[in-house]
Write an enzyme that holds these catalytic residues in place. Structure first.
Site, PDB file in Angstrom:
ATOM      1  N   GLY A  47       9.297  -6.072  16.672  1.00 39.66           N
ATOM      2  CA  GLY A  47       8.254  -6.448  15.579  1.00 39.66           C
ATOM      3  C   GLY A  47       7.475  -7.604  15.941  1.00 39.66           C
TER       4      GLY A  47
ATOM      5  N   GLY B 145       7.260 -12.013  15.781  1.00 38.66           N
ATOM      6  CA  GLY B 145       8.496 -11.587  15.176  1.00 38.66           C
ATOM      7  C   GLY B 145       8.518 -11.973  13.830  1.00 38.66           C
TER       8      GLY B 145
ATOM      9  N   GLU C 258      -0.790 -21.155   9.118  1.00 44.02           N
ATOM     10  CA  GLU C 258       0.141 -21.460  10.273  1.00 44.02           C
ATOM     11  C   GLU C 258       0.615 -20.239  10.796  1.00 44.02           C
ATOM     12  OE1 GLU C 258       1.219 -24.737  11.574  1.00 44.02           O
ATOM     13  OE2 GLU C 258       1.110 -23.179  12.992  1.00 44.02           O
TER      14      GLU C 258
ATOM     15  N   ARG D 295       0.866  -1.106   0.146  1.00 42.67           N
ATOM     16  CA  ARG D 295       0.161   0.135  -0.071  1.00 42.67           C
ATOM     17  C   ARG D 295       0.779   1.181  -0.091  1.00 42.67           C
ATOM     18  NH1 ARG D 295      -2.417   2.017   4.388  1.00 42.67           N
ATOM     19  NH2 ARG D 295      -1.380   0.447   5.525  1.00 42.67           N
TER      20      ARG D 295
ATOM     21  N   LYS E  23      -6.936 -15.520  18.027  1.00 45.82           N
ATOM     22  CA  LYS E  23      -6.279 -16.807  17.850  1.00 45.82           C
ATOM     23  C   LYS E  23      -7.066 -17.846  18.448  1.00 45.82           C
ATOM     24  CE  LYS E  23      -1.859 -14.512  17.697  1.00 45.82           C
ATOM     25  NZ  LYS E  23      -0.622 -13.809  18.519  1.00 45.82           N
TER      26      LYS E  23
ATOM     27  N   ASP F  80      -6.193  -9.798  20.375  1.00 51.42           N
ATOM     28  CA  ASP F  80      -5.265 -10.806  19.541  1.00 51.42           C
ATOM     29  C   ASP F  80      -5.159 -12.241  19.955  1.00 51.42           C
ATOM     30  OD1 ASP F  80      -2.994 -10.948  17.591  1.00 51.42           O
ATOM     31  OD2 ASP F  80      -1.927 -11.864  19.151  1.00 51.42           O
TER      32      ASP F  80
ATOM     33  N   VAL G 203      -1.236 -18.328  14.281  1.00 46.57           N
ATOM     34  CA  VAL G 203      -1.235 -18.727  15.677  1.00 46.57           C
ATOM     35  C   VAL G 203       0.103 -18.853  16.176  1.00 46.57           C
ATOM     36  CG1 VAL G 203      -2.223 -19.947  17.282  1.00 46.57           C
ATOM     37  CG2 VAL G 203      -3.623 -19.090  15.317  1.00 46.57           C
TER      38      VAL G 203
ATOM     39  N   LYS H 176      -4.579 -12.604  10.410  1.00 49.87           N
ATOM     40  CA  LYS H 176      -5.412 -12.950  11.474  1.00 49.87           C
ATOM     41  C   LYS H 176      -7.027 -13.013  11.320  1.00 49.87           C
ATOM     42  CE  LYS H 176      -2.788 -11.643  14.470  1.00 49.87           C
ATOM     43  NZ  LYS H 176      -1.398 -11.537  15.447  1.00 49.87           N
TER      44      LYS H 176
HETATM   45  N1  HSE Z   1       1.272  -9.204  17.734  1.00 43.79           N
HETATM   46  C1  HSE Z   1       1.270 -10.680  17.914  1.00 43.79           C
HETATM   47  C2  HSE Z   1       1.820 -11.089  19.046  1.00 43.79           C
HETATM   48  C3  HSE Z   1       2.284 -11.091  16.898  1.00 43.79           C
HETATM   49  O1  HSE Z   1       2.355 -10.221  20.037  1.00 43.79           O
HETATM   50  O2  HSE Z   1       1.653 -12.282  19.757  1.00 43.79           O
HETATM   51  C4  HSE Z   1       1.893 -12.484  16.358  1.00 43.79           C
HETATM   52  O3  HSE Z   1       0.720 -12.772  15.920  1.00 43.79           O
END
Ligand code: HSE
Length: 345
Positions: A209, A324, A152, A45, A227, A223, A155, A128
């Site tokens: 990251g 990561g 994969e 983008r 999951k 998050d 999660v 996700k």
């Molecule tokens: N932000 C997510 C975490 C990244 O911290 O687990 C991986 O899904």
């Protein structure tokens, strides 16, 4: 040697991690699997869109982004294609969908994935949103069009939570899932225990990251809830609306709370659980003060852990990286190998 042509939608953290993996592991993959992965198109983008039928150099993509923050240095490969045109026009066997996660609508990734599957292209994603909101429907679409959908990386990043539950434990019935599924919040809790302030710990998680583009999704439990929804959809074939998951994050926990748990020989963890009770699935995400003897209490940093409680084997535990760029990119690679190395493509 089989060439596998890839189109990448999104070239952020995970996309760059994937390019880095191809730079480092490309030769081994060619030797070990006879597979030559070539990135023939990228559309991002903000960084721009590129296309080269013979394959773009992954290192050149990384250099361009490191130097200018975009693809302007690669002007001879520049195209005006947007994401949908890239999926439509790029001559490829698989699409890597790596746009930002949106847990409300799943968009724009949902539209990207559906288009790619309708065109008969395999899709591998760490996104996700679509997996949490529409996995069963997308898996059917993939099946109808003779292709596969790999999620994969959605999660536990590269730690094979999905393959373990879906493939390796297929002879058992999974009754309960419990784990630490958000790397950012676990990292923050670990750093706070070591004396760091919440804001500084969150900043570190962003720099490394781990955190989402909007980190409130991490620290408020969305998050981890997503999951659980993905595991429910993939393992049980049941879509679990996010609003049906009881959810509480770590933002109310202070350093004083962590210290007082330590004095009781306990440790706060953000625990996600999913369990079948009769006809219904019960899911929740909540901070829990666990005794240090509990298996999840010793899981620190961005590491994740998951316990599948099964009928035939009892509990099966998986511990490994949960976030990561390289770790998540590794998941894309495992999905690609599952699709292309078995002679199934
Ligand atoms: N932000 C997510 C975490 C990244 O911290 O687990 C991986 O899904």
């Amino acid at each position: 040697m089989k060439t596998v042509r890839l189109a990448m939608i999104g070239f952020g953290n995970v996309g760059q991690g994937f390019a880095q993996l191809l730079v480092g592991e490309g030769n081994r993959l060619r030797q070990q699997y006879g597979l030559d992965f070539k990135i023939v198109a990228v559309s991002d983008r903000t960084k721009g869109s590129l296309h080269r039928t013979s394959g773009l150099e992954p290192q050149a993509l990384l250099d361009a982004v490191r130097q200018a923050g975009d693809f302007s240095a690669l002007s001879e490969d520049t195209t005006a294609w947007d994401a949908l045109q890239t999926i439509q026009n790029a001559p490829c066997e698989a699409v890597l969908e790596l746009s930002d996660t949106n847990l409300q609508t799943g968009e724009p990734a949902l539209t990207h994935i559906a288009l790619a599957l309708r065109l008969g292209r395999h899709v591998v994603t760490a996104n996700k949103g679509p997996a949490a909101l529409r996995y069963p429907e997308l898996a059917r679409l993939a099946h109808t069009h003779g292709c596969q959908l790999g999620v994969e990386g959605a999660v536990m990043s590269g730690t094979p939570a999905i393959h373990l539950g879906l493939d390796l434990l297929r002879a058992a019935v999974i009754r309960r899932v419990e784990g630490i599924l958000n790397g950012t919040s676990n990292f923050i809790l670990t750093q706070m225990e070591a004396g760091l302030e919440y804001a500084a710990a969150l900043r570190q998680a962003q720099e490394l990251g781990y955190a989402e583009a909007d980190p409130s999704g991490d620290v408020e439990g969305y998050d981890a809830a997503a999951k659980l929804a993905i595991l429910s959809a993939v393992l049980f074939g049941e879509t679990l609306p996010l609003e049906k998951i009881q959810r509480q994050g770590i933002t109310a926990l202070s350093q004083a709370d962590l210290a007082s748990a330590a004095r009781r020989s306990e440790r706060w963890k953000l625990v996600a659980s999913l369990e079948r009770r009769g006809e219904t699935l019960q899911a929740q995400v909540a901070p829990v003060s666990l005794p240090l003897s509990h298996p999840l209490a010793g899981v620190s940093g961005a590491t994740n852990a998951l316990v599948y409680t099964t009928d035939l084997l009892g509990p099966v535990t998986l511990i490994g990286p949960g976030a990561g760029r390289l770790e998540t990119a590794y998941a894309l690679l495992t999905d690609l190998l599952a699709i292309f190395s078995a002679g199934s493509a």
